[in-house]
Design an enzyme around this catalytic site. Structure first.
Site, short mmCIF file in Angstrom:
data_model
loop_
_atom_site.label_atom_id
_atom_site.label_comp_id
_atom_site.label_asym_id
_atom_site.label_seq_id
_atom_site.Cartn_x
_atom_site.Cartn_y
_atom_site.Cartn_z
CG ASN A 14 -0.33 -6.98 9.35
OD1 ASN A 14 0.29 -6.49 10.28
ND2 ASN A 14 -0.66 -8.25 9.29
CG ASN A 102 6.95 -9.96 3.22
OD1 ASN A 102 5.74 -9.74 3.23
ND2 ASN A 102 7.49 -11.15 3.47
CG HIS A 104 7.94 -14.84 7.45
ND1 HIS A 104 7.28 -15.48 6.43
CD2 HIS A 104 8.38 -15.80 8.30
CE1 HIS A 104 7.32 -16.79 6.65
NE2 HIS A 104 7.95 -17.01 7.79
#
Ligand code: GRF
EC number: 2.1.2.2
Length: 190
Positions: A14, A102, A104
């Protein structure tokens, strides 16, 4: 120039997608990649991308405010967690309100929290007989996976899917959406 700092503990796929997304962008740069893992695959990716790397240990991260100070001194505009495994210290979260995001690998609030990372998430999704999974991009607060949700994308889970199958589908969504959402957050569009 807006500055992004990427935090990663593992492979860094990522992180690389996000860095690639901003290559050649005159207004945004990925100025630093930081990791708590000297063996993280992201380090080799950073070297190839010519992005400086900062490694730190648990004591520096939790018992000093050196990382917070460094990021403040570098006028960082957005901190992006891309597979970073440690909880962000309270002083760092307070110093960067709504400036830490973030990703997830599941549809929070389900399958989140301490211990819910990587393959454990996909195993839990399959074990629960879920018919869909996906990704959640959220702001970071002082608790694992509890910050305000910014974006979610879904994928189907069929009865024959193994945790590996789900992991592959989820990674496709991560690489497709995370760079764009980071750009939109940075541009104040979200
Ligand atoms: C991703 O699945 C992400 O959702 C999670 O950690 C993983 C990191 O993968 N938080 P990579 O290191 O970017 O390949």
């Amino acid at each position: 120039m807006k500055r992004i700092v990427l935090f990663a503990s593992g492979s860094g796929s990522n992180a690389e997608k996000i860095a690639d997304y901003f290559v050649g962008n005159a207004d945004v740069e990925v100025s630093l990649i930081v990791s708590n893992n000297p063996k993280a695959g992201v380090i080799e990716r950073a070297r190839r991308l010519h992005i400086p790397v900062l490694l730190f240990d648990r004591k520096t991260f939790y018992d000093t405010n050196r990382i917070t100070q460094l990021l403040l001194n570098q006028n960082v505009d957005l901190i992006v967690l891309a597979g970073f495994m440690w909880l962000m210290p309270a002083d760092l979260v307070r110093a960067f309100p709504n400036k830490i995001v973030n990703i997830h690998p599941a549809l929070l609030p389900k399958f989140g929290g301490k211990g819910m990372y990587g393959h454990f998430v996909h195993e839990a999704v399959v074990a629960a007989g879920e018919t869909e999974s996906g990704i959640t991009i959220h702001y970071v607060n002082e608790h694992y996976d509890e910050g305000q949700i910014i974006f979610q994308a879904h994928c189907l889970v069929v009865p024959t899917d193994t945790p590996d199958d789900v992991a592959k589908k989820v990674q496709v969504l991560e690489h497709e959406h995370y760079p764009r959402i980071v750009a939109e957050v940075l541009a104040g569009l979200i």
